[in-house]
Design a protein around this motif. Structure first.
Motif, PDB file in Angstrom:
ATOM      1  N   ILE A 187      12.074   3.189  -2.213  1.00 32.76           N
ATOM      2  CA  ILE A 187      11.209   2.794  -3.334  1.00 32.76           C
ATOM      3  C   ILE A 187      10.795   1.351  -3.092  1.00 32.76           C
ATOM      4  O   ILE A 187      11.618   0.432  -3.154  1.00 32.76           O
ATOM      5  CB  ILE A 187      11.929   2.915  -4.697  1.00 32.76           C
ATOM      6  CG1 ILE A 187      12.365   4.356  -4.946  1.00 32.76           C
ATOM      7  CG2 ILE A 187      11.013   2.439  -5.817  1.00 32.76           C
ATOM      8  CD1 ILE A 187      13.128   4.537  -6.255  1.00 32.76           C
ATOM      9  N   HIS A 188       9.513   1.172  -2.783  1.00 28.14           N
ATOM     10  CA  HIS A 188       9.013  -0.163  -2.481  1.00 28.14           C
ATOM     11  C   HIS A 188       8.549  -0.800  -3.791  1.00 28.14           C
ATOM     12  O   HIS A 188       7.534  -0.416  -4.358  1.00 28.14           O
ATOM     13  CB  HIS A 188       7.856  -0.077  -1.489  1.00 28.14           C
ATOM     14  CG  HIS A 188       7.557  -1.364  -0.810  1.00 28.14           C
ATOM     15  ND1 HIS A 188       7.214  -1.458   0.517  1.00 28.14           N
ATOM     16  CD2 HIS A 188       7.559  -2.645  -1.280  1.00 28.14           C
ATOM     17  CE1 HIS A 188       7.007  -2.725   0.828  1.00 28.14           C
ATOM     18  NE2 HIS A 188       7.218  -3.456  -0.251  1.00 28.14           N
ATOM     19  N   VAL A 189       9.308  -1.777  -4.248  1.00 23.35           N
ATOM     20  CA  VAL A 189       8.994  -2.452  -5.513  1.00 23.35           C
ATOM     21  C   VAL A 189       8.112  -3.660  -5.226  1.00 23.35           C
ATOM     22  O   VAL A 189       8.424  -4.484  -4.355  1.00 23.35           O
ATOM     23  CB  VAL A 189      10.282  -2.897  -6.242  1.00 23.35           C
ATOM     24  CG1 VAL A 189       9.933  -3.476  -7.615  1.00 23.35           C
ATOM     25  CG2 VAL A 189      11.245  -1.718  -6.384  1.00 23.35           C
ATOM     26  N   VAL A 190       7.018  -3.762  -5.975  1.00 23.19           N
ATOM     27  CA  VAL A 190       6.086  -4.861  -5.757  1.00 23.19           C
ATOM     28  C   VAL A 190       5.703  -5.460  -7.118  1.00 23.19           C
ATOM     29  O   VAL A 190       5.644  -4.753  -8.127  1.00 23.19           O
ATOM     30  CB  VAL A 190       4.829  -4.378  -4.993  1.00 23.19           C
ATOM     31  CG1 VAL A 190       4.063  -3.336  -5.787  1.00 23.19           C
ATOM     32  CG2 VAL A 190       3.936  -5.542  -4.600  1.00 23.19           C
ATOM     33  N   ASP A 191       5.493  -6.751  -7.125  1.00 24.52           N
ATOM     34  CA  ASP A 191       5.078  -7.459  -8.351  1.00 24.52           C
ATOM     35  C   ASP A 191       3.578  -7.298  -8.506  1.00 24.52           C
ATOM     36  O   ASP A 191       2.789  -8.034  -7.919  1.00 24.52           O
ATOM     37  CB  ASP A 191       5.466  -8.933  -8.234  1.00 24.52           C
ATOM     38  CG  ASP A 191       5.004  -9.753  -9.428  1.00 24.52           C
ATOM     39  OD1 ASP A 191       4.497  -9.163 -10.406  1.00 24.52           O
ATOM     40  OD2 ASP A 191       5.153 -10.989  -9.386  1.00 24.52           O
ATOM     41  N   ALA A 192       3.176  -6.303  -9.316  1.00 25.01           N
ATOM     42  CA  ALA A 192       1.741  -6.030  -9.495  1.00 25.01           C
ATOM     43  C   ALA A 192       1.045  -7.152 -10.257  1.00 25.01           C
ATOM     44  O   ALA A 192      -0.186  -7.320 -10.150  1.00 25.01           O
ATOM     45  CB  ALA A 192       1.550  -4.707 -10.235  1.00 25.01           C
ATOM     46  N   ALA A 193       1.783  -7.939 -11.024  1.00 28.72           N
ATOM     47  CA  ALA A 193       1.170  -9.024 -11.794  1.00 28.72           C
ATOM     48  C   ALA A 193       0.946 -10.275 -10.952  1.00 28.72           C
ATOM     49  O   ALA A 193       0.268 -11.206 -11.395  1.00 28.72           O
ATOM     50  CB  ALA A 193       2.045  -9.357 -12.997  1.00 28.72           C
ATOM     51  N   ILE A 210       3.326  -5.710   0.439  1.00 32.16           N
ATOM     52  CA  ILE A 210       3.788  -4.377   0.844  1.00 32.16           C
ATOM     53  C   ILE A 210       3.664  -4.222   2.352  1.00 32.16           C
ATOM     54  O   ILE A 210       4.588  -3.738   3.034  1.00 32.16           O
ATOM     55  CB  ILE A 210       2.982  -3.273   0.124  1.00 32.16           C
ATOM     56  CG1 ILE A 210       3.221  -3.339  -1.386  1.00 32.16           C
ATOM     57  CG2 ILE A 210       3.364  -1.891   0.656  1.00 32.16           C
ATOM     58  CD1 ILE A 210       2.329  -2.405  -2.184  1.00 32.16           C
ATOM     59  N   GLU A 211       2.531  -4.655   2.897  1.00 29.48           N
ATOM     60  CA  GLU A 211       2.314  -4.550   4.337  1.00 29.48           C
ATOM     61  C   GLU A 211       3.302  -5.411   5.118  1.00 29.48           C
ATOM     62  O   GLU A 211       3.811  -5.008   6.169  1.00 29.48           O
ATOM     63  CB  GLU A 211       0.881  -4.965   4.679  1.00 29.48           C
ATOM     64  CG  GLU A 211      -0.176  -3.942   4.286  1.00 29.48           C
ATOM     65  CD  GLU A 211       0.030  -2.632   5.015  1.00 29.48           C
ATOM     66  OE1 GLU A 211      -0.124  -2.605   6.251  1.00 29.48           O
ATOM     67  OE2 GLU A 211       0.370  -1.632   4.351  1.00 29.48           O
ATOM     68  N   LYS A 212       3.605  -6.589   4.597  1.00 28.37           N
ATOM     69  CA  LYS A 212       4.552  -7.473   5.288  1.00 28.37           C
ATOM     70  C   LYS A 212       5.940  -6.836   5.369  1.00 28.37           C
ATOM     71  O   LYS A 212       6.593  -6.880   6.421  1.00 28.37           O
ATOM     72  CB  LYS A 212       4.630  -8.816   4.560  1.00 28.37           C
ATOM     73  CG  LYS A 212       3.406  -9.699   4.741  1.00 28.37           C
ATOM     74  CD  LYS A 212       3.546 -10.986   3.928  1.00 28.37           C
ATOM     75  CE  LYS A 212       2.297 -11.853   4.073  1.00 28.37           C
ATOM     76  NZ  LYS A 212       2.401 -13.094   3.241  1.00 28.37           N
ATOM     77  N   ILE A 213       6.386  -6.246   4.259  1.00 25.86           N
ATOM     78  CA  ILE A 213       7.704  -5.610   4.270  1.00 25.86           C
ATOM     79  C   ILE A 213       7.712  -4.422   5.217  1.00 25.86           C
ATOM     80  O   ILE A 213       8.668  -4.226   5.985  1.00 25.86           O
ATOM     81  CB  ILE A 213       8.105  -5.164   2.850  1.00 25.86           C
ATOM     82  CG1 ILE A 213       8.302  -6.378   1.944  1.00 25.86           C
ATOM     83  CG2 ILE A 213       9.385  -4.323   2.893  1.00 25.86           C
ATOM     84  CD1 ILE A 213       9.436  -7.288   2.360  1.00 25.86           C
ATOM     85  N   ASN A 214       6.660  -3.612   5.194  1.00 28.61           N
ATOM     86  CA  ASN A 214       6.597  -2.455   6.099  1.00 28.61           C
ATOM     87  C   ASN A 214       6.584  -2.899   7.562  1.00 28.61           C
ATOM     88  O   ASN A 214       7.158  -2.222   8.422  1.00 28.61           O
ATOM     89  CB  ASN A 214       5.367  -1.605   5.788  1.00 28.61           C
ATOM     90  CG  ASN A 214       5.575  -0.728   4.567  1.00 28.61           C
ATOM     91  OD1 ASN A 214       6.705  -0.400   4.213  1.00 28.61           O
ATOM     92  ND2 ASN A 214       4.486  -0.335   3.915  1.00 28.61           N
ATOM     93  N   ASN A 215       5.935  -3.995   7.834  1.00 28.77           N
ATOM     94  CA  ASN A 215       5.931  -4.511   9.212  1.00 28.77           C
ATOM     95  C   ASN A 215       7.337  -4.931   9.644  1.00 28.77           C
ATOM     96  O   ASN A 215       7.710  -4.750  10.808  1.00 28.77           O
ATOM     97  CB  ASN A 215       4.974  -5.701   9.331  1.00 28.77           C
ATOM     98  CG  ASN A 215       3.515  -5.274   9.274  1.00 28.77           C
ATOM     99  OD1 ASN A 215       3.178  -4.124   9.566  1.00 28.77           O
ATOM    100  ND2 ASN A 215       2.644  -6.200   8.884  1.00 28.77           N
TER     101      ASN A 215
END
Length: 322
Positions: free
Chosen positions: A138-144, A155-160
């Motif tokens: 579960i990739h949690v991201v701060d949408a705000a 998100i891309e940085k974590i996936n990399n």
């Protein structure tokens, strides 16, 4: 030397017995008190690295301070430390989730990753290794975008980082939890994330962990992923099993020098010499028995050894007599 008998048992003459006078027979009796001891083998040193990896069905991943610990506290009975600063969580926390289908699974709050984690930055390896044993991410991201960064880029940085650490992690089913949707300005970022990831087959859930909004839908969907988990994805990393070689079955070599000098080498032979006390009668008998049973005597004779010629086994030298 090749024909010496083994010491250790003795034949005892027993007179009388069933059948009356004059009957006698021999029986073999074993010594009851110890009269022989081995020297013991040389100890071995091993350098062993033990790496702890938590076993969890689902892992919460993402940058620090995006709300992973808050989600864990809301959907489980776990009580992780929650504060508004980076790296509040310094070790993974576990909790058990039960969804509406009465399905239980273990959820792990993985401490916040940072860019460069795959190279060890920010205790990256300490955190990344726990992800290897999770089935769903579960990739949690701060949408705000409270801290002013771009959620889509994060998100891309974590996936990399996951890909750089272990490419197989990218095969795991992943769900995006767009958190802090109760804060103004989060809608626009949420739409960007949906338009980019949902065409790729990655579901995006709008949630507010602090307000306990949207978490049930997220958890229920994760439960369906676990129930129908792809069989071709191996989430358990292989390990190397080390088996100590059995020295007794190792081959030996015999090298002949100067026509009358023979050198016997081999792991099993070296081990036997190490623990056998040949200064005692029984120890010397065991030494001879070993040479016969392992075929060393036969091999010496095939190489043409003659009476009086010298045999060396590591630090031991003796003259051969048949």
């Amino acid at each position: 030397m090749a024909d010496m008998s083994v010491v250790g048992e003795q034949r005892v003459l027993i007179k009388g017995g069933r059948g009356g006078r004059g009957n006698q027979h021999f029986a073999t009796a074993t010594r009851q008190s110890p009269r022989y001891s081995e020297k013991g083998a040389i100890g071995k040193d091993y350098d062993i690295i033990l790496e702890l990896k938590l076993i969890a069905d689902v892992g919460l991943i993402g940058f620090p301070n995006v709300g992973k610990s808050t989600i864990l506290s809301m959907v489980t009975n776990a009580n992780p430390k929650i504060a508004n600063y980076h790296f509040t969580t310094l070790s993974p926390n576990l909790g058990v989730v039960r969804n509406k289908f009465e399905q239980d699974f273990v959820l792990a709050d993985i401490p916040g990753l940072v860019e460069g984690a795959s190279e060890g930055i920010g205790l990256g390896h300490n955190f990344l290794r726990h992800i290897e044993r999770t089935k769903v991410l579960i990739h949690v991201v701060d949408a705000a975008a409270v801290e002013g960064d771009d959620p889509l880029e994060n998100i891309e940085k974590i996936n990399n980082e996951l890909k750089a650490y272990n490419e197989k992690l990218m095969d795991r089913p992943q769900v995006i939890a767009a958190n802090k949707m109760d804060i103004p300005g989060s809608d626009e970022n949420y739409k960007k994330i949906v338009s980019y990831y949902e065409p790729k087959g990655v579901r995006v859930f709008p949630i507010s962990a602090a307000a306990n909004q949207g978490l049930n839908e997220l958890i229920d969907y994760v439960g369906t992923l676990l129930a129908d988990y792809p069989k071709d994805i191996v989430f358990e990393e292989d390990y190397e099993e080390y088996i100590e070689p059995d020295a007794e079955h190792h081959p030996f070599t015999i090298t002949k020098y100067d026509d009358n000098y023979y050198v016997v080498e081999g792991v099993g032979v070296e081990k036997m010499i190490g623990y056998t006390n040949i200064d005692t009668e029984k120890g010397f008998a065991f030494f001879q028995k070993y040479l016969r049973e392992k075929g060393i005597i036969d091999e010496l004779e095939k190489k043409g050894i003659q009476d009086g010629q010298t045999v060396k086994i590591y630090n031991l030298e003796f003259d051969y007599y048949k």
